[in-house]
Design a protein around this motif. Sequence first.
Motif, PDB file in Angstrom:
ATOM      1  N   LEU A   2    -114.261 -33.530  43.406  1.00  0.00           N
ATOM      2  CA  LEU A   2    -115.605 -33.933  43.753  1.00  0.00           C
ATOM      3  C   LEU A   2    -115.580 -35.228  44.564  1.00  0.00           C
ATOM      4  O   LEU A   2    -114.730 -36.104  44.337  1.00  0.00           O
ATOM      5  N   TYR A   3    -116.529 -35.337  45.475  1.00  0.00           N
ATOM      6  CA  TYR A   3    -116.587 -36.534  46.317  1.00  0.00           C
ATOM      7  C   TYR A   3    -116.899 -37.775  45.485  1.00  0.00           C
ATOM      8  O   TYR A   3    -116.403 -38.872  45.778  1.00  0.00           O
ATOM      9  N   THR A   4    -117.704 -37.623  44.445  1.00  0.00           N
ATOM     10  CA  THR A   4    -118.019 -38.777  43.604  1.00  0.00           C
ATOM     11  C   THR A   4    -116.770 -39.315  42.900  1.00  0.00           C
ATOM     12  O   THR A   4    -116.607 -40.521  42.752  1.00  0.00           O
ATOM     13  N   GLU A   5    -115.864 -38.385  42.467  1.00  0.00           N
ATOM     14  CA  GLU A   5    -114.625 -38.831  41.836  1.00  0.00           C
ATOM     15  C   GLU A   5    -113.746 -39.565  42.849  1.00  0.00           C
ATOM     16  O   GLU A   5    -113.146 -40.610  42.547  1.00  0.00           O
ATOM     17  N   LEU A   6    -113.635 -39.014  44.075  1.00  0.00           N
ATOM     18  CA  LEU A   6    -112.842 -39.676  45.116  1.00  0.00           C
ATOM     19  C   LEU A   6    -113.421 -41.049  45.431  1.00  0.00           C
ATOM     20  O   LEU A   6    -112.684 -42.042  45.579  1.00  0.00           O
ATOM     21  N   LEU A   7    -114.748 -41.130  45.512  1.00  0.00           N
ATOM     22  CA  LEU A   7    -115.396 -42.394  45.857  1.00  0.00           C
ATOM     23  C   LEU A   7    -115.149 -43.446  44.777  1.00  0.00           C
ATOM     24  O   LEU A   7    -114.896 -44.621  45.082  1.00  0.00           O
ATOM     25  N   LYS A   8    -115.202 -43.023  43.512  1.00  0.00           N
ATOM     26  CA  LYS A   8    -114.984 -43.969  42.419  1.00  0.00           C
ATOM     27  C   LYS A   8    -113.554 -44.508  42.426  1.00  0.00           C
ATOM     28  O   LYS A   8    -113.330 -45.717  42.304  1.00  0.00           O
ATOM     29  N   LEU A   9    -112.553 -43.608  42.574  1.00  0.00           N
ATOM     30  CA  LEU A   9    -111.162 -44.053  42.601  1.00  0.00           C
ATOM     31  C   LEU A   9    -110.885 -44.916  43.824  1.00  0.00           C
ATOM     32  O   LEU A   9    -110.144 -45.908  43.763  1.00  0.00           O
ATOM     33  N   TRP A  10    -111.486 -44.549  44.945  1.00  0.00           N
ATOM     34  CA  TRP A  10    -111.313 -45.322  46.180  1.00  0.00           C
ATOM     35  C   TRP A  10    -111.852 -46.747  46.003  1.00  0.00           C
ATOM     36  O   TRP A  10    -111.181 -47.731  46.354  1.00  0.00           O
ATOM     37  N   ASP A  11    -113.038 -46.856  45.421  1.00  0.00           N
ATOM     38  CA  ASP A  11    -113.644 -48.172  45.224  1.00  0.00           C
ATOM     39  C   ASP A  11    -112.838 -49.005  44.227  1.00  0.00           C
ATOM     40  O   ASP A  11    -112.631 -50.211  44.430  1.00  0.00           O
ATOM     41  N   GLU A  12    -112.346 -48.385  43.161  1.00  0.00           N
ATOM     42  CA  GLU A  12    -111.547 -49.122  42.177  1.00  0.00           C
ATOM     43  C   GLU A  12    -110.234 -49.601  42.778  1.00  0.00           C
ATOM     44  O   GLU A  12    -109.757 -50.701  42.464  1.00  0.00           O
ATOM     45  N   SER A  13    -109.634 -48.790  43.669  1.00  0.00           N
ATOM     46  CA  SER A  13    -108.384 -49.219  44.310  1.00  0.00           C
ATOM     47  C   SER A  13    -108.620 -50.395  45.247  1.00  0.00           C
ATOM     48  O   SER A  13    -107.790 -51.315  45.327  1.00  0.00           O
ATOM     49  N   VAL A  14    -109.743 -50.390  45.946  1.00  0.00           N
ATOM     50  CA  VAL A  14    -110.057 -51.509  46.848  1.00  0.00           C
ATOM     51  C   VAL A  14    -110.267 -52.791  46.047  1.00  0.00           C
ATOM     52  O   VAL A  14    -109.823 -53.877  46.445  1.00  0.00           O
ATOM     53  N   GLN A  15    -110.947 -52.687  44.893  1.00  0.00           N
ATOM     54  CA  GLN A  15    -111.137 -53.863  44.050  1.00  0.00           C
ATOM     55  C   GLN A  15    -109.803 -54.406  43.549  1.00  0.00           C
ATOM     56  O   GLN A  15    -109.612 -55.628  43.454  1.00  0.00           O
ATOM     57  N   ALA A  16    -108.869 -53.515  43.234  1.00  0.00           N
ATOM     58  CA  ALA A  16    -107.538 -53.958  42.799  1.00  0.00           C
ATOM     59  C   ALA A  16    -106.809 -54.664  43.938  1.00  0.00           C
ATOM     60  O   ALA A  16    -106.113 -55.660  43.732  1.00  0.00           O
ATOM     61  N   MET A  17    -106.957 -54.161  45.180  1.00  0.00           N
ATOM     62  CA  MET A  17    -106.313 -54.818  46.324  1.00  0.00           C
ATOM     63  C   MET A  17    -106.905 -56.197  46.567  1.00  0.00           C
ATOM     64  O   MET A  17    -106.184 -57.133  46.940  1.00  0.00           O
ATOM     65  N   ASP A  18    -108.202 -56.338  46.369  1.00  0.00           N
ATOM     66  CA  ASP A  18    -108.815 -57.653  46.538  1.00  0.00           C
ATOM     67  C   ASP A  18    -108.252 -58.650  45.531  1.00  0.00           C
ATOM     68  O   ASP A  18    -108.199 -59.859  45.817  1.00  0.00           O
ATOM     69  N   GLN A  23     -99.846 -52.659  42.631  1.00  0.00           N
ATOM     70  CA  GLN A  23     -99.414 -51.533  41.804  1.00  0.00           C
ATOM     71  C   GLN A  23    -100.614 -50.820  41.192  1.00  0.00           C
ATOM     72  O   GLN A  23    -100.659 -49.589  41.127  1.00  0.00           O
ATOM     73  N   GLY A  24    -101.582 -51.586  40.717  1.00  0.00           N
ATOM     74  CA  GLY A  24    -102.792 -50.966  40.170  1.00  0.00           C
ATOM     75  C   GLY A  24    -103.559 -50.186  41.220  1.00  0.00           C
ATOM     76  O   GLY A  24    -104.108 -49.113  40.938  1.00  0.00           O
ATOM     77  N   ALA A  25    -103.583 -50.688  42.447  1.00  0.00           N
ATOM     78  CA  ALA A  25    -104.265 -49.971  43.524  1.00  0.00           C
ATOM     79  C   ALA A  25    -103.555 -48.656  43.830  1.00  0.00           C
ATOM     80  O   ALA A  25    -104.196 -47.617  44.034  1.00  0.00           O
ATOM     81  N   LEU A  26    -102.217 -48.690  43.857  1.00  0.00           N
ATOM     82  CA  LEU A  26    -101.459 -47.454  44.111  1.00  0.00           C
ATOM     83  C   LEU A  26    -101.658 -46.442  42.979  1.00  0.00           C
ATOM     84  O   LEU A  26    -101.716 -45.228  43.230  1.00  0.00           O
ATOM     85  N   ALA A  27    -101.772 -46.944  41.746  1.00  0.00           N
ATOM     86  CA  ALA A  27    -101.999 -46.035  40.625  1.00  0.00           C
ATOM     87  C   ALA A  27    -103.342 -45.316  40.769  1.00  0.00           C
ATOM     88  O   ALA A  27    -103.453 -44.113  40.479  1.00  0.00           O
ATOM     89  N   LYS A  28    -104.370 -46.017  41.222  1.00  0.00           N
ATOM     90  CA  LYS A  28    -105.672 -45.385  41.444  1.00  0.00           C
ATOM     91  C   LYS A  28    -105.614 -44.394  42.610  1.00  0.00           C
ATOM     92  O   LYS A  28    -106.185 -43.296  42.537  1.00  0.00           O
ATOM     93  N   LEU A  29    -104.939 -44.774  43.691  1.00  0.00           N
ATOM     94  CA  LEU A  29    -104.861 -43.891  44.856  1.00  0.00           C
ATOM     95  C   LEU A  29    -104.062 -42.628  44.557  1.00  0.00           C
ATOM     96  O   LEU A  29    -104.333 -41.561  45.123  1.00  0.00           O
ATOM     97  N   ASP A  30    -103.039 -42.732  43.674  1.00  0.00           N
ATOM     98  CA  ASP A  30    -102.243 -41.552  43.319  1.00  0.00           C
ATOM     99  C   ASP A  30    -103.059 -40.522  42.544  1.00  0.00           C
ATOM    100  O   ASP A  30    -102.691 -39.338  42.502  1.00  0.00           O
ATOM    101  N   GLN A  31    -104.165 -40.937  41.916  1.00  0.00           N
ATOM    102  CA  GLN A  31    -104.993 -40.002  41.161  1.00  0.00           C
ATOM    103  C   GLN A  31    -105.902 -39.156  42.059  1.00  0.00           C
ATOM    104  O   GLN A  31    -106.527 -38.215  41.586  1.00  0.00           O
ATOM    105  N   ILE A  32    -105.981 -39.501  43.344  1.00  0.00           N
ATOM    106  CA  ILE A  32    -106.806 -38.728  44.281  1.00  0.00           C
ATOM    107  C   ILE A  32    -106.025 -37.480  44.695  1.00  0.00           C
ATOM    108  O   ILE A  32    -104.982 -37.577  45.354  1.00  0.00           O
ATOM    109  N   SER A  33    -106.507 -36.316  44.269  1.00  0.00           N
ATOM    110  CA  SER A  33    -105.771 -35.067  44.545  1.00  0.00           C
ATOM    111  C   SER A  33    -105.897 -34.622  45.990  1.00  0.00           C
ATOM    112  O   SER A  33    -105.017 -33.925  46.493  1.00  0.00           O
ATOM    113  N   GLU A  34    -106.975 -35.006  46.664  1.00  0.00           N
ATOM    114  CA  GLU A  34    -107.175 -34.637  48.071  1.00  0.00           C
ATOM    115  C   GLU A  34    -107.414 -35.912  48.875  1.00  0.00           C
ATOM    116  O   GLU A  34    -108.544 -36.253  49.232  1.00  0.00           O
TER     117      GLU A  34
END
Length: 541
Positions: A2-18, A23-34
Amino acid sequence: MLYTELLKLWDESVQAMDAKDWQGALAKLDQISEPTSRTLFNAASAHVALGQLSEALRALDFTMAKDERLAVGFFQRSAVMMQVDRLEEALTDCIWAQKHMRENPVIDYKQLGLRFKLYSWQVLYNAAAVYCRMNQWDQAHDVLLSATQERGGGGGRGGNIEVALDNIARREVLEPLAVPEGVVFRPRKQDVEQLGHRDFLGKPKVIQSLIPNDDFGGFEPLRMQKPGFYEPQMDGTPDSRYMRVKGPYMARGPGQITVPGGGTVFLFGEEDRDGMVTVIYDGQRGLLPVSMLEPAEVKTPKNKKDKRVPSGIPLPPGLQPPSRPRAQHSPAALPRDAPPPSYNTATHTQPSAEEPPRYTANPASEQSDDSAQGAESSSLVVKVHYTYTVALSVPLDTTYQQLREQVAHKLGQEVSHIRLRHKQHGSRVLTPLCEDMTPGGTVQEVAEAGRATLWCQREDPLQSRTIHYQMVALYDYVAQGPEDLDFSEGETIDILGEVNEEWLEGHCAGNIGIFPSCFAYRENGDLNQPWSLSSLQGDTL
């Protein structure tokens, strides 16, 4: 996914990069299946920050497979390729990046969520860095010279290229340019806000009025009523304090002013019990009935970027900004086997007749070194600050009028509509450059070390308001509200009136607004003389 799931993981990874949690950002990005090209680019940026260059190259390969026309992806991969000594592939990525810029001098990726501007000269700079590592110094020098043919775009282009040319002359290897650490693709703020639950019904409110025939239809909490009239309470400050007069008004009492219908006034005070309000019109302060006023639309100029600072006024060097005027209560993978385009076709195409004027530069010289040195000694480089910076080479005996004609042709403006100024060494004053003030003057008189720096402004005369005098901007001023006036250093400001001891109302480039008086000085006046209300009153008299 779902796009909402991708958007949530994407936003959480950006917050980790900030927070520099790569490593936490990569862990969030790895959970995105598409994953998308933008999330893959973010993963590559995290790997680069961790020093994992092979993983970063793999993520960038997938990025290019998702979006084969992403010029910034090729630019970033060329920088990583140079760090792992894959020079041939790095040069190929530079060529593809230049091709996918589609002859644009700059591409702004802000609309895609990346706060980064890719300039054509940066791609050429990386190509020159590759040639340095190949010990092909002549090719590196020629590629950097071709960067001077690109249109003006800022970003420190001139200084970087001049330093790079000096480094190449000393056989020093150039460091590659890349997207800065932490600058990644971000999801749209509006989309992220929609992820949370929202209460569309709101909370119930009861309104009770003690005023007979009260026709107020808004919603606000119950409060004390004022006898005789009812005024709805407003949360915060209005968007603009500029108002338009519905019809002509003739002064009928002491303190009132006469204003023609349709005139624009600045709301200086609050309404009193008699229904009158203090306004400023054409440099005069007086009273007008509130019933005669309606909000005026104040639009941001199209050629000005929205660079407002949420908290306060930008601080000029060595000066303290004044407080704002206010009233007491304010209501697929790339085909590597395909022959890449050459730099001649990517950066040396002839402009069409419909395109605006752009930088032109001589091609690789085939003349002897003696003739080149002779031409250089008889000319100088003139840098002109406009909405963008341009540079041109002119003979030493070029007069001011001839220089204005060349600058106007370069900018695509009429000669009579532009004004040139220069700044003497060690001074902040910008002096007009014209034949009337210095008869027979040449550009050599304002040059230093074979160079001249000028400021250019396109004049837009004002016809409907009285101009008391003119001032020249000492610094850039970015509007902090819709009623403020945007201007750049060196521009002429027509003074229309005063708001108080520290703020003036002015006109510049077709726009009217208020600005701090300490950001400008009076032309043909003493720079160290402080501005005062008496100077304006004297001009009015």
